[in-house]
Design a protein around this motif. Structure first.
Motif, PDB file in Angstrom:
ATOM      1  N   UNK A  50       0.849  -1.186   0.000  1.00  0.00           N
ATOM      2  CA  UNK A  50       0.000   0.000   0.000  1.00  0.00           C
ATOM      3  C   UNK A  50       0.890   1.243   0.000  1.00  0.00           C
ATOM      4  N   UNK A  51       0.271   2.374  -0.314  1.00  0.00           N
ATOM      5  CA  UNK A  51       1.013   3.641  -0.302  1.00  0.00           C
ATOM      6  C   UNK A  51       1.619   3.899   1.074  1.00  0.00           C
ATOM      7  N   UNK A  52       0.869   3.606   2.121  1.00  0.00           N
ATOM      8  CA  UNK A  52       1.383   3.833   3.477  1.00  0.00           C
ATOM      9  C   UNK A  52       2.600   2.961   3.771  1.00  0.00           C
ATOM     10  N   UNK A  80       4.664   1.733   1.579  1.00  0.00           N
ATOM     11  CA  UNK A  80       5.779   2.254   0.782  1.00  0.00           C
ATOM     12  C   UNK A  80       6.397   3.461   1.479  1.00  0.00           C
ATOM     13  N   UNK A 135       0.764  12.788  -3.365  1.00  0.00           N
ATOM     14  CA  UNK A 135       0.192  13.425  -2.170  1.00  0.00           C
ATOM     15  C   UNK A 135      -0.248  12.371  -1.151  1.00  0.00           C
ATOM     16  N   UNK A 136      -0.754  11.255  -1.626  1.00  0.00           N
ATOM     17  CA  UNK A 136      -1.140  10.172  -0.708  1.00  0.00           C
ATOM     18  C   UNK A 136       0.101   9.664   0.046  1.00  0.00           C
ATOM     19  N   UNK A 137       1.210   9.560  -0.664  1.00  0.00           N
ATOM     20  CA  UNK A 137       2.455   9.155   0.001  1.00  0.00           C
ATOM     21  C   UNK A 137       2.916  10.247   0.970  1.00  0.00           C
ATOM     22  N   UNK A 138       2.824  11.495   0.529  1.00  0.00           N
ATOM     23  CA  UNK A 138       3.259  12.600   1.397  1.00  0.00           C
ATOM     24  C   UNK A 138       2.488  12.635   2.715  1.00  0.00           C
ATOM     25  N   UNK A 139       1.207  12.331   2.625  1.00  0.00           N
ATOM     26  CA  UNK A 139       0.376  12.288   3.835  1.00  0.00           C
ATOM     27  C   UNK A 139       1.025  11.393   4.884  1.00  0.00           C
ATOM     28  N   UNK A 185      -1.177  10.443  -6.316  1.00  0.00           N
ATOM     29  CA  UNK A 185      -0.539   9.372  -5.553  1.00  0.00           C
ATOM     30  C   UNK A 185       0.632   9.902  -4.735  1.00  0.00           C
ATOM     31  N   UNK A 194       4.540  12.610   6.255  1.00  0.00           N
ATOM     32  CA  UNK A 194       4.434  13.664   7.279  1.00  0.00           C
ATOM     33  C   UNK A 194       3.904  13.102   8.591  1.00  0.00           C
TER      34      UNK A 194
END
Lengths: 331, 331
Positions: A231-233, A235, A271-275, A269, A278
């Motif tokens: 998942x993006x999280x 990664x 931005x989803x990773x950036x979330x 995507x 951070x």
């Protein structure tokens, strides 16, 4: 091949012409070379700052030419170093008598050719200094390097040294700021797909529908680990933890982060990773002073991203925040 | 599915949170909505300018929030209009008593919901005006529209009306400038691959290895013509000629051009296309006053591009050139 290209052997030439057509007032091309420089280079009273390397990483490097960043950028063929001759021409064209700093990504071809170019330029009485960027924390040595690879952290070096030079600092001072960024920056990347080079027209490596490749470079060279799709999280966690650990970042420190797209990944995507990046930093008490999200250092059409973290002090914050006016980055 | 996502149903939510995490000082989210506004909205003494639409077109629209462009942007689910309620909340949050201009891309859902939202806001004594953008010259009607679709030309509307509002113009004047852009702008797109939506996880349409789709929209809806794979120059020619013909642009006129990436196409290819676009305009004696190249209005991970041409006069040049400070565009 699914690319907007003509003859693949004209790829770099035509890309540079297309950049010139977009920014005719900002850029000019040195005759008979693949070097772009500021239209007003050399800039009086200022140390020249140049970079270069293989093409395929756009907007790196020519996208960063302009006030407050680079004076010149040399493009090699795709994933291939520019020649020493062209690098020498660039260095000379960007010297206003204050010397020239070369920002070099740590690949054997680039390092060798920048070294030779520096020697050639010095024979013409140009003072030359170098900063070698090796921010990829994934590998100690790689297919194309002794030591670590230079990847997205290079953009922060461009920004900091460009601002220092614009402020009228000496060659030595500009170089010192570059070294400071290099000592404090780390990057780790992941690929969901291989890039496809225009000449080959096929993926550089095979990656299954349910796989990703961690610790990837920016040339389709192998990563450190092939894993099942995450998942993006997951990664974000994998990349961020690895970088933080390498840099030994502690609670209370301030950082700049970059979530960088590899060329084929949509901004949503990133931005989803950036979330998650951070969230991880918050959880550790690390303060993000600035977060960059976008395509800064790409690998053609590769899907994937990298996470860069750079520890910043007041000096670096001032420099990273200073005015810059380039096609790819404005401050 | 090869995407950096978590649960696909959280896609838009998490993207917005990731934007907020990147720009905490610039943006805030209206509670319980998918609306982002300037952190200082409503801005005193200024007409509010808002936009919105389905997600999947990033940096459109929230990337254009900031000084000199948008005050607010409402995100729907992927390729789905925001609700009238959320649009109404946005309009009210961006009204400082001078009224609010809504920039609407011409899709039935968006138009209907913006209409309703406008009526709701007017009942709360907010003066509301609209500009509907329908710049896609490919089709007269389409799967989701009566009349032409609104695509990349929308960004020029954002820029022009945002600058006009920032200069203190009245709602009527701001709207008039938007209409002027709409009357003078045209866009035509091509897809090399279909986009893949996070929910579906599969291509929206099938396109063979040696095919491309001309006249494509930004939602994976069918284009006007499926053709054999073309060179970049042929693509540029096809798109540019169609737009110029539609706008009836003549020798001696000045234009702004956008070569816009659809999300999965590297910048290098966009510059190769731009090279030919500018060559075509040169050949016709049309003067490019400014050339934009990059990802402005995307369709998730679709490979392909669009070409936008907008005829400009002195007023539009001033407005397009005016200061703007947003995540995705600075001037």
């Amino acid at each position: 091949m699914k690319k907007l290209v003509n003859d693949p052997s004209d790829y770099v030439d035509e890309m540079l012409d297309g950049m010139l057509a977009a920014y005719p007032d900002r850029l000019r091309r040195l005759d008979g070379t693949k070097v772009l420089v500021r239209s007003d280079a050399p800039v009086d009273g200022k140390v020249g700052v140049v970079s270069g390397g293989g093409s395929g990483h756009e907007p790196t490097h020519a996208g960063y030419i302009g006030d407050g960043m680079l004076d010149g950028a040399a493009a090699g063929e795709v994933f291939t170093s520019p020649t020493a001759n062209e690098l020498n021409e660039m260095v000379q064209a960007c010297d206003a008598g204050e010397g020239v700093l070369c920002v070099v990504k740590n690949y054997e071809g680039d390092v060798m050719n920048f070294d030779t170019a520096g020697e050639m330029a010095e024979m013409e009485d140009v003072e030359v200094a170098q900063v070698v960027v090796d921010d990829d924390v994934a590998v100690e040595d790689s297919l194309y390097t002794s030591g670590r690879r230079g990847v997205c952290g290079t953009i922060l070096v461009h920004k900091a040294v460009g601002a220092k030079a614009a402020a009228g600092a000496s060659l030595e001072e500009v170089q010192a700021v570059g070294e400071k960024v290099v000592e404090n920056v780390g990057t780790m990347g992941v690929a969901l797909t291989s890039c496809v080079t225009p000449e080959k027209g096929e993926p550089t490596f095979d990656l299954g529908e349910e796989e990703l490749e961690l610790g990837i470079g920016i040339h389709g060279e192998p990563g450190t680990e092939r894993a099942e799709m995450m998942s993006a999280d997951e990664v974000a966690e994998h990349l961020t933890e690895k970088v933080l650990e390498d840099l030994d970042i502690e609670s209370g420190e301030e950082v700049v982060t970059i979530v960088n797209g590899m060329g084929g990944t949509p901004q949503s995507e990133l931005f989803i990773v950036n979330r998650k990046v951070q969230e991880i930093l918050d959880g550790k008490g690390v303060e993000t002073w600035d977060a960059w999200v976008g395509d800064y250092m790409t690998s053609l059409d590769m899907m994937g991203c990298s996470v860069t973290v750079c520890r910043v002090d007041d000096e670096l914050k001032d420099l990273l925040n200073a005015d810059a006016d380039t096609p790819a980055l404005k401050r």
